[in-house]
Write a protein that holds these residues in place. Sequence first.
Motif, PDB file in Angstrom:
ATOM      1  N   ALA A  62       0.791  -1.078   0.040  1.00 61.00           N
ATOM      2  CA  ALA A  62      -0.107   0.046   0.014  1.00 61.00           C
ATOM      3  C   ALA A  62       0.832   1.319   0.088  1.00 61.00           C
ATOM      4  O   ALA A  62       0.383   2.406  -0.111  1.00 61.00           O
ATOM      5  CB  ALA A  62      -0.926  -0.073   1.243  1.00 61.00           C
ATOM      6  N   GLY A  63       2.063   1.134   0.083  1.00 61.71           N
ATOM      7  CA  GLY A  63       3.098   2.040   0.039  1.00 61.71           C
ATOM      8  C   GLY A  63       3.742   2.659   1.046  1.00 61.71           C
ATOM      9  O   GLY A  63       4.567   3.462   1.312  1.00 61.71           O
ATOM     10  N   CYS A  64       3.535   1.861   2.088  1.00 61.94           N
ATOM     11  CA  CYS A  64       4.069   1.892   3.615  1.00 61.94           C
ATOM     12  C   CYS A  64       5.514   1.649   3.703  1.00 61.94           C
ATOM     13  O   CYS A  64       5.893   0.640   2.737  1.00 61.94           O
ATOM     14  CB  CYS A  64       3.273   1.451   4.781  1.00 61.94           C
ATOM     15  SG  CYS A  64       1.574   2.076   4.960  1.00 61.94           S
ATOM     16  N   ARG A  65       6.476   1.843   4.641  1.00 61.42           N
ATOM     17  CA  ARG A  65       7.391   1.025   5.097  1.00 61.42           C
ATOM     18  C   ARG A  65       7.143  -0.109   5.992  1.00 61.42           C
ATOM     19  O   ARG A  65       5.970  -0.129   6.455  1.00 61.42           O
ATOM     20  CB  ARG A  65       8.475   1.929   5.771  1.00 61.42           C
ATOM     21  CG  ARG A  65       9.085   3.054   4.793  1.00 61.42           C
ATOM     22  CD  ARG A  65      10.028   2.425   3.762  1.00 61.42           C
ATOM     23  NE  ARG A  65      10.777   3.751   3.006  1.00 61.42           N
ATOM     24  CZ  ARG A  65      11.933   3.748   2.874  1.00 61.42           C
ATOM     25  NH1 ARG A  65      12.718   2.948   3.645  1.00 61.42           N
ATOM     26  NH2 ARG A  65      12.537   4.779   2.452  1.00 61.42           N
ATOM     27  N   GLY A  66       7.747  -1.058   6.071  1.00 65.38           N
ATOM     28  CA  GLY A  66       7.447  -1.937   7.108  1.00 65.38           C
ATOM     29  C   GLY A  66       8.754  -2.511   7.707  1.00 65.38           C
ATOM     30  O   GLY A  66       9.792  -2.893   7.467  1.00 65.38           O
ATOM     31  N   ALA A  67       8.281  -2.700   8.881  1.00 61.97           N
ATOM     32  CA  ALA A  67       9.295  -3.308  10.022  1.00 61.97           C
ATOM     33  C   ALA A  67       8.866  -4.576  10.781  1.00 61.97           C
ATOM     34  O   ALA A  67       7.728  -4.496  11.120  1.00 61.97           O
ATOM     35  CB  ALA A  67       9.606  -2.102  11.188  1.00 61.97           C
ATOM     36  N   PHE A  68       9.549  -5.466  10.469  1.00 66.67           N
ATOM     37  CA  PHE A  68       9.023  -6.848  10.938  1.00 66.67           C
ATOM     38  C   PHE A  68       9.944  -7.276  12.124  1.00 66.67           C
ATOM     39  O   PHE A  68      11.040  -7.233  12.437  1.00 66.67           O
ATOM     40  CB  PHE A  68       9.468  -7.912   9.648  1.00 66.67           C
ATOM     41  CG  PHE A  68       9.090  -9.347  10.014  1.00 66.67           C
ATOM     42  CD1 PHE A  68       7.865  -9.589  10.398  1.00 66.67           C
ATOM     43  CD2 PHE A  68       9.864 -10.292   9.740  1.00 66.67           C
ATOM     44  CE1 PHE A  68       7.368 -10.730  10.641  1.00 66.67           C
ATOM     45  CE2 PHE A  68       9.368 -11.668  10.097  1.00 66.67           C
ATOM     46  CZ  PHE A  68       8.263 -11.676  10.261  1.00 66.67           C
ATOM     47  N   LEU A  69       8.782  -7.756  13.190  1.00 68.62           N
ATOM     48  CA  LEU A  69       9.492  -8.165  14.623  1.00 68.62           C
ATOM     49  C   LEU A  69       9.370  -9.703  14.294  1.00 68.62           C
ATOM     50  O   LEU A  69       8.202 -10.207  14.410  1.00 68.62           O
ATOM     51  CB  LEU A  69       8.445  -7.604  15.548  1.00 68.62           C
ATOM     52  CG  LEU A  69       8.923  -7.901  16.933  1.00 68.62           C
ATOM     53  CD1 LEU A  69      10.283  -7.484  17.251  1.00 68.62           C
ATOM     54  CD2 LEU A  69       7.894  -7.192  17.986  1.00 68.62           C
TER      55      LEU A  69
END
Length: 235
Positions: free
Chosen positions: A188-195
């Motif tokens: 959707a155009g966001c950044r992603g931070a994966f935990l």
Amino acid sequence: MSMENFPSIIVFDVNETLLDITSLEPLFARIFDDRNVLREWFAQLILYSQTMTLSGLYTSFGELGVGALKMIAAIHQATLTDKDIEELKERMSTMPAHPDTTPALSQLRNAGFRLVTLTNSASTIFPTPLEKAGLDHFFERTFSVEATKKFKPAPDTYQWVARELSVKTSDLCLVACHLWDTIGAQAAGCRGAFLTRPNNALLPASGVPHPDIIASELTELAEQIIRAASSTSER
């Protein structure tokens, strides 16, 4: 991966990312004689929430949670009582924060980030699970998919959060321990931070967006976000 123009608004998933769903394990251990059935139930809950959205339908996450428990009980031929259903609802509304949650949120807030949440859970429960866990004061807004009636990872839901905050999706970074959530946010155009909390991992397949940031502890994830934003501001 380039960290140019890293967002200053961090959007947090709630269930399992901030709040510890293993607090539900005693219920599953008692009903099924196996606490790990919790993971089967949660996977079915996510599967059917996404199925409802893809089908153009909506039922609240809480109702789907109860329905998924009844379905799992039928599959395992386990007896389920009204008391079990009430216990599920109670445990879902009182999940404690993970130990690394408060320190990480404090780090980010002290570094000047704007913090909000986006959850599949309904917002009609008062006090909310975030309030009961003592986390609500960290967030300027708490968003629920109830408003769009489209469960994550539907693009419309992330886009709606951006509109509500009067920003673009590129101004948001979603933090989640579910890869399906970061995939949706990035698409959707966001950044992603994966935990990478236990029972969650990367999906190594072509076409799957790779998270911008990955860490196994929320405090380390927060530090990486702060560094990424600092390197952006220094350019």
